[in-house]
Design an enzyme around this catalytic site. Structure first.
Site, PDB file in Angstrom:
ATOM      1  N   LYS A  45      23.644 108.135 101.982  1.00  0.00           N
ATOM      2  CA  LYS A  45      23.742 109.596 101.958  1.00  0.00           C
ATOM      3  C   LYS A  45      22.639 110.165 101.071  1.00  0.00           C
ATOM      4  CE  LYS A  45      27.283 113.153 101.256  1.00  0.00           C
ATOM      5  NZ  LYS A  45      27.003 113.759 102.565  1.00  0.00           N
ATOM      6  N   LEU A  73      23.497 118.623 102.136  1.00  0.00           N
ATOM      7  CA  LEU A  73      23.160 117.578 101.163  1.00  0.00           C
ATOM      8  C   LEU A  73      24.205 117.425 100.056  1.00  0.00           C
ATOM      9  CD1 LEU A  73      19.323 118.275 100.791  1.00  0.00           C
ATOM     10  CD2 LEU A  73      20.395 116.409 102.067  1.00  0.00           C
ATOM     11  N   CYS A 131      13.901 119.714 103.698  1.00  0.00           N
ATOM     12  CA  CYS A 131      14.422 120.658 102.701  1.00  0.00           C
ATOM     13  C   CYS A 131      13.467 121.831 102.505  1.00  0.00           C
ATOM     14  CB  CYS A 131      14.607 119.952 101.357  1.00  0.00           C
ATOM     15  SG  CYS A 131      15.589 118.465 101.447  1.00  0.00           S
ATOM     16  N   LYS A 166      10.956 110.853 106.510  1.00  0.00           N
ATOM     17  CA  LYS A 166      11.791 111.258 107.649  1.00  0.00           C
ATOM     18  C   LYS A 166      11.347 112.636 108.123  1.00  0.00           C
ATOM     19  CE  LYS A 166      16.655 111.484 109.072  1.00  0.00           C
ATOM     20  NZ  LYS A 166      18.050 111.248 108.633  1.00  0.00           N
ATOM     21  N   ILE A 192      13.801 111.234 114.670  1.00  0.00           N
ATOM     22  CA  ILE A 192      13.685 112.575 114.113  1.00  0.00           C
ATOM     23  C   ILE A 192      14.925 112.925 113.298  1.00  0.00           C
ATOM     24  CG2 ILE A 192      12.209 113.483 115.917  1.00  0.00           C
ATOM     25  CD1 ILE A 192      14.726 114.578 117.336  1.00  0.00           C
ATOM     26  N   SER A 267      25.341 109.971 114.575  1.00  0.00           N
ATOM     27  CA  SER A 267      26.612 110.578 114.988  1.00  0.00           C
ATOM     28  C   SER A 267      27.578 109.594 115.619  1.00  0.00           C
ATOM     29  CB  SER A 267      26.344 111.718 115.977  1.00  0.00           C
ATOM     30  OG  SER A 267      25.600 112.738 115.370  1.00  0.00           O
TER      31      SER A 267
END
Length: 308
Positions: A45, A73, A131, A166, A192, A267
């Site tokens: 995470k 986040l 971000c 990333k 992506i 996912s």
């Protein structure tokens, strides 16, 4: 199976399956479902300098072929990850893992990277540049080649671990961002991240997400991610991790043919905690169906076939 082995920035992987950041916690949470040591590795995470609660609720919405998230986040901050999360992980996981880091200024990225640099269990730093740059007018680092270059360069200066950037898909030409990161010294790229999207509740006539927009992930984005991996493979010479809608062994093979050396599963793990274990189990049979003896040998193979 020997033919499933690959490597990422020079570090060997038993297979190319990597649970994606934000869908696998800090790893130890999934150890109750299966032995997570069977994974190639995993991306934890996202980690920021300070603890973050994240965005207001609701921040998850379903779609017809995927999901939207606007988690923001949420994490306990880098110090808590080092002191609390990594010790728990060490009890159940015996390989190197990928630390996903995020920040809202170059200084924040640098501080988080520097604190994690000495952690032996971390094999790679995966840098989330989606971000907003608070010192750059709010534009995401990943949508501007100069900003992407600057944050990559800054992290490379304070870390001797492989740096994998990333990339955001919310750009006109992702190859420009990829080349900027490569020129700044990035050791690899992951692409992506999620696509900006939204849903509206027909009863309330208001956006479903409190943040209005969120990131779309799941099967709907797979063809887009595949296209971007294909394009970036032709633009750079550093390793690529393919991410976006990967949920089957066939998806992994497609990603590798497009140019990825590994694939992150996002996912699908939220829908089924066993998703990655099932893909690893079923991958040898899929390789046999398509006459693949060694996955390393097919990386970028879709380009060769296309040019024949």
């Amino acid at each position: 199976m020997a033919g499933m082995k690959t490597s990422l920035c020079g570090i060997p992987l038993d297979n190319p399956i990597i649970p994606a950041s934000g869908t696998f916690g800090y790893g130890w949470e999934y150890a109750r479902f299966y032995d997570i040591n069977q994974l190639g590795t995993f991306s934890c995470k996202g980690i920021t300098r300070e603890p973050r609660y994240g965005n207001p609720l609701p921040r998850i919405a379903e779609g017809n072929a995927g999901m939207l998230n606007s988690v923001g986040l949420q994490n306990p901050g880098v110090d808590a990850v080092i002191q609390e999360e990594i010790p728990k992980l060490k009890e159940v996981y015996h390989k190197k893992f990928m630390a996903n880091i995020a920040g809202f200024s170059i200084d924040e990225y640098k501080e988080v990277a520097e604190k994690l640099n000495g952690i032996r269990e971390i094999g790679w730093l995966e840098v989330n540049i989606s971000c907003p740059n608070v010192h750059g007018g709010g534009m995401a680092f990943g949508t501007d080649p100069d900003a992407a270059y600057a944050v990559t360069k800054a992290i490379k200066a304070v870390s001797d671990k492989p740096v994998i950037v990333k990339l955001s898909p919310n750009v006109t030409d992702i190859t420009r961002i990829a080349k900027a990161c490569e020129s700044a010294g990035a050791d690899g790229l992951a692409l992506i991240n999620t696509l900006m999207a939204m849903r509206i509740d027909l009863r309330t006539r208001k956006p479903v997400l409190a943040n209005v927009t969120g990131g779309l992930s799941g099967p709907a984005v797979f063809p887009i991610a595949l296209r971007m991996v294909y394009q970036v493979y032709e633009a750079v010479r550093i390793p690529i991790i393919g991410i976006g809608g990967v949920s089957t062994p066939e998806d992994v093979i497609e990603m590798m043919l497009a140019g990825a050396c590994a694939a992150e599963v996002g996912s699908a793990s939220l829908k089924d905690p066993m998703a990655c274990a099932k893909i690893i189990h079923d991958l040898p049979a899929a390789m046999k169906r398509y006459n693949i003896e060694n996955l390393d040998a097919i990386i970028g193979g879709g380009h060769i076939c296309q040019k024949m």
